[in-house]
Design an enzyme around this catalytic site. Structure first.
Site, PDB file in Angstrom:
ATOM      1  N   ILE A  18       0.833  -1.213   0.000  1.00  0.00           N
ATOM      2  CA  ILE A  18       0.000   0.000   0.000  1.00  0.00           C
ATOM      3  C   ILE A  18       0.867   1.263   0.000  1.00  0.00           C
ATOM      4  O   ILE A  18       0.574   2.232  -0.712  1.00  0.00           O
ATOM      5  CB  ILE A  18      -0.951  -0.022   1.224  1.00  0.00           C
ATOM      6  N   ASP A  58      13.357   3.691  10.187  1.00  0.00           N
ATOM      7  CA  ASP A  58      12.627   2.710  10.987  1.00  0.00           C
ATOM      8  C   ASP A  58      11.689   3.519  11.867  1.00  0.00           C
ATOM      9  O   ASP A  58      12.144   4.305  12.713  1.00  0.00           O
ATOM     10  CB  ASP A  58      13.604   1.886  11.834  1.00  0.00           C
ATOM     11  N   ASN A  85       2.059   4.957   7.098  1.00  0.00           N
ATOM     12  CA  ASN A  85       1.534   3.704   6.523  1.00  0.00           C
ATOM     13  C   ASN A  85       2.234   2.463   7.047  1.00  0.00           C
ATOM     14  O   ASN A  85       1.623   1.396   7.093  1.00  0.00           O
ATOM     15  CB  ASN A  85       1.669   3.779   4.992  1.00  0.00           C
ATOM     16  N   TYR A 154      -3.068  -6.629  16.852  1.00  0.00           N
ATOM     17  CA  TYR A 154      -3.294  -5.872  15.608  1.00  0.00           C
ATOM     18  C   TYR A 154      -4.581  -5.059  15.710  1.00  0.00           C
ATOM     19  O   TYR A 154      -4.602  -3.867  15.409  1.00  0.00           O
ATOM     20  CB  TYR A 154      -3.338  -6.837  14.420  1.00  0.00           C
ATOM     21  N   THR A 191      -1.314  -7.332  -1.226  1.00  0.00           N
ATOM     22  CA  THR A 191       0.053  -6.850  -0.962  1.00  0.00           C
ATOM     23  C   THR A 191       0.841  -8.035  -0.392  1.00  0.00           C
ATOM     24  O   THR A 191       0.237  -9.056  -0.015  1.00  0.00           O
ATOM     25  CB  THR A 191       0.055  -5.737   0.112  1.00  0.00           C
ATOM     26  N   PRO A 192       2.161  -7.895  -0.230  1.00  0.00           N
ATOM     27  CA  PRO A 192       2.921  -8.984   0.403  1.00  0.00           C
ATOM     28  C   PRO A 192       2.370  -9.358   1.784  1.00  0.00           C
ATOM     29  O   PRO A 192       2.370 -10.532   2.160  1.00  0.00           O
ATOM     30  CB  PRO A 192       4.338  -8.409   0.492  1.00  0.00           C
TER      31      PRO A 192
HETATM   32  N1  LIG Z   1      -2.921  -5.427   2.886  1.00  0.00           N
HETATM   33  C1  LIG Z   1      -4.059  -5.320   3.534  1.00  0.00           C
HETATM   34  O1  LIG Z   1      -5.008  -6.055   3.225  1.00  0.00           O
HETATM   35  C2  LIG Z   1      -4.243  -4.294   4.631  1.00  0.00           C
HETATM   36  C3  LIG Z   1      -5.522  -4.143   5.163  1.00  0.00           C
HETATM   37  C4  LIG Z   1      -5.723  -3.195   6.162  1.00  0.00           C
HETATM   38  C5  LIG Z   1      -4.681  -2.398   6.604  1.00  0.00           C
HETATM   39  N2  LIG Z   1      -3.441  -2.574   6.078  1.00  0.00           N
HETATM   40  C6  LIG Z   1      -2.382  -1.689   6.588  1.00  0.00           C
HETATM   41  O2  LIG Z   1      -1.748  -1.022   5.514  1.00  0.00           O
HETATM   42  C7  LIG Z   1      -0.390  -0.745   5.820  1.00  0.00           C
HETATM   43  C8  LIG Z   1       0.506  -1.303   4.729  1.00  0.00           C
HETATM   44  O3  LIG Z   1       0.255  -2.697   4.629  1.00  0.00           O
HETATM   45  P1  LIG Z   1       0.772  -3.599   3.419  1.00  0.00           P
HETATM   46  O4  LIG Z   1      -0.273  -4.628   3.208  1.00  0.00           O
HETATM   47  O5  LIG Z   1       1.240  -2.756   2.297  1.00  0.00           O
HETATM   48  O6  LIG Z   1       2.006  -4.305   4.176  1.00  0.00           O
HETATM   49  P2  LIG Z   1       3.399  -4.876   3.632  1.00  0.00           P
HETATM   50  O7  LIG Z   1       3.900  -5.773   4.714  1.00  0.00           O
HETATM   51  O8  LIG Z   1       3.229  -5.439   2.275  1.00  0.00           O
HETATM   52  O9  LIG Z   1       4.316  -3.572   3.561  1.00  0.00           O
HETATM   53  C9  LIG Z   1       4.628  -2.867   4.749  1.00  0.00           C
HETATM   54  C10 LIG Z   1       5.863  -2.023   4.543  1.00  0.00           C
HETATM   55  O10 LIG Z   1       6.143  -1.392   5.809  1.00  0.00           O
HETATM   56  C11 LIG Z   1       7.524  -1.509   6.074  1.00  0.00           C
HETATM   57  N3  LIG Z   1       7.763  -1.485   7.520  1.00  0.00           N
HETATM   58  C12 LIG Z   1       7.391  -2.396   8.444  1.00  0.00           C
HETATM   59  N4  LIG Z   1       7.866  -2.050   9.650  1.00  0.00           N
HETATM   60  C13 LIG Z   1       8.547  -0.882   9.483  1.00  0.00           C
HETATM   61  C14 LIG Z   1       9.268  -0.027  10.358  1.00  0.00           C
HETATM   62  N5  LIG Z   1       9.433  -0.327  11.657  1.00  0.00           N
HETATM   63  N6  LIG Z   1       9.802   1.104   9.856  1.00  0.00           N
HETATM   64  C15 LIG Z   1       9.682   1.400   8.544  1.00  0.00           C
HETATM   65  N7  LIG Z   1       9.039   0.612   7.664  1.00  0.00           N
HETATM   66  C16 LIG Z   1       8.476  -0.516   8.130  1.00  0.00           C
HETATM   67  C17 LIG Z   1       7.939  -2.839   5.443  1.00  0.00           C
HETATM   68  O11 LIG Z   1       9.344  -2.888   5.219  1.00  0.00           O
HETATM   69  C18 LIG Z   1       7.107  -2.828   4.171  1.00  0.00           C
HETATM   70  O12 LIG Z   1       7.789  -2.199   3.112  1.00  0.00           O
HETATM   71  C19 LIG Z   1      -0.137  -1.366   7.202  1.00  0.00           C
HETATM   72  O13 LIG Z   1      -0.266  -0.380   8.199  1.00  0.00           O
HETATM   73  C20 LIG Z   1      -1.265  -2.397   7.316  1.00  0.00           C
HETATM   74  O14 LIG Z   1      -1.583  -2.689   8.657  1.00  0.00           O
HETATM   75  C21 LIG Z   1      -3.192  -3.500   5.108  1.00  0.00           C
END
Ligand SMILES: NC(=O)c1ccc[n+]([C@@H]2O[C@H](COP(=O)([O-])OP(=O)(O)OC[C@H]3O[C@@H](n4cnc5c(N)ncnc54)[C@H](O)[C@@H]3O)[C@@H](O)[C@H]2O)c1
Length: 260
Positions: A18, A58, A85, A154, A191-192
């Site tokens: 995202i 981070d 994010n 979570y 997403t991953p």
């Molecule tokens: N994918 C979904 O279905 C979904 C649904 C609801 C909410 N979300 C939320 O959306 C956001 C993004 O999710 P996503 O699915 O793209 O996840 P993802 O795991 O594919 O990507 C997350 C990114 O955040 C980075 N990250 C993690 N910890 C970090 C830190 N301490 N400092 C800096 N970077 C860090 C990772 O390296 C990665 O690039 C998250 O907050 C997640 O909770 C995702």
């Protein structure tokens, strides 16, 4: 095109999923994007692809946030858009959550957002004006609105993101700081992070192995799995001056999931 022209945007967790989708869309709309992640190689690749600036950050590190702010202050003197994010997920029953699990997740999903908002408040105030406030966008989840089994940490963290957003929206308005603050609540977005979750559901037999994504889509009223672009379009709206009167809201982008 050009809806974010002249704005400077910092997006955390931008290496993939995202965050990468939001960084791409904001760059396309004319923002100068600073793409931040703890995955340095990943965010360098994304930044090269979209003409953004990569930043190692981070979100759990107060020192990293301070370095980011000093860098952006020197380069731009202000920030128009902060997208909090970066996030991590944990799926297991409460009794299997260790205290280290709990604190580790809260450090990213909750402390990270607090540190980001606190560190950048002054630069955001300079990036906005009374008629055109700066914009903070906090990525929560449908898990911040309703409960799910085996996701206590979570769920709790995403509920905190929702409420911190409202608290900051009102605090900044009360102090006449030109900063809006809104949360975005994605449903199932491919997403991953979701790919890992789906692999787990297949392993435990809760969805079929032959076409798991069709099974995930069938859980959603619109019978679809969302894409990062779907969330990015909401983020672009909240970041733009089209949303200049919008603060403290929950923008749910979930294919109808929580409408039931
Ligand atoms: N994918 C979904 O279905 C979904 C649904 C609801 C909410 N979300 C939320 O959306 C956001 C993004 O999710 P996503 O699915 O793209 O996840 P993802 O795991 O594919 O990507 C997350 C990114 O955040 C980075 N990250 C993690 N910890 C970090 C830190 N301490 N400092 C800096 N970077 C860090 C990772 O390296 C990665 O690039 C998250 O907050 C997640 O909770 C995702």
């Amino acid at each position: 095109m050009g809806r974010l022209q002249g704005k400077i945007a910092l997006v955390t967790g931008a290496a993939q999923g995202i965050g990468a989708g939001i960084a791409r869309a904001m760059a396309r709309e004319g923002a100068a994007v600073i793409a931040a992640d703890r995955n340095v190689a990943g965010v360098e690749a994304l930044a090269a692809e979209i003409g953004a600036e990569p930043l190692a950050l981070d979100v759990t590190s107060e020192a990293d946030w301070a370095k980011a702010a000093a860098h952006i202050d020197a380069a731009h003197g202000k920030l128009s858009i902060l997208v909090n994010n970066a996030g991590v997920e944990l799926v297991k029953p409460m009794t299997e959550h260790s205290l280290a699990d709990w604190r580790g997740l809260m450090a990213v999903n909750v402390d990270g957002l607090f540190l980001g908002c606190r560190t950048f408040q002054a630069l955001l105030a300079k990036g906005g004006s009374a008629g055109h406030p700066a914009s903070v966008i906090n990525v929560s989840s449908i898990a911040g609105l309703v409960g799910y089994p085996d996701q206590l940490a979570y769920n709790t963290s995403k509920g905190a993101v929702r409420h911190m957003t409202k608290s900051l929206a009102i605090e900044w308005a009360a102090h006449r700081l030109p900063i809006r603050c809104n949360s975005v609540h994605p449903g199932c977005i491919r997403t991953p992070m979701l790919e890992m979750a789906v692999e787990g559901w297949v392993r435990e037999g809760s969805i079929p192995a032959d076409d798991p994504w069709a099974a995930v889509a069938a859980l959603c009223p619109l019978n679809a799995v969302g894409l990062p672009e779907d969330i990015a379009m909401g983020a672009v709206y909240l970041a733009s001056d089209e949303a200049r009167f919008v603060t403290g809201i929950e923008l749910v982008i979930d294919g109808g999931w929580v409408a039931r």
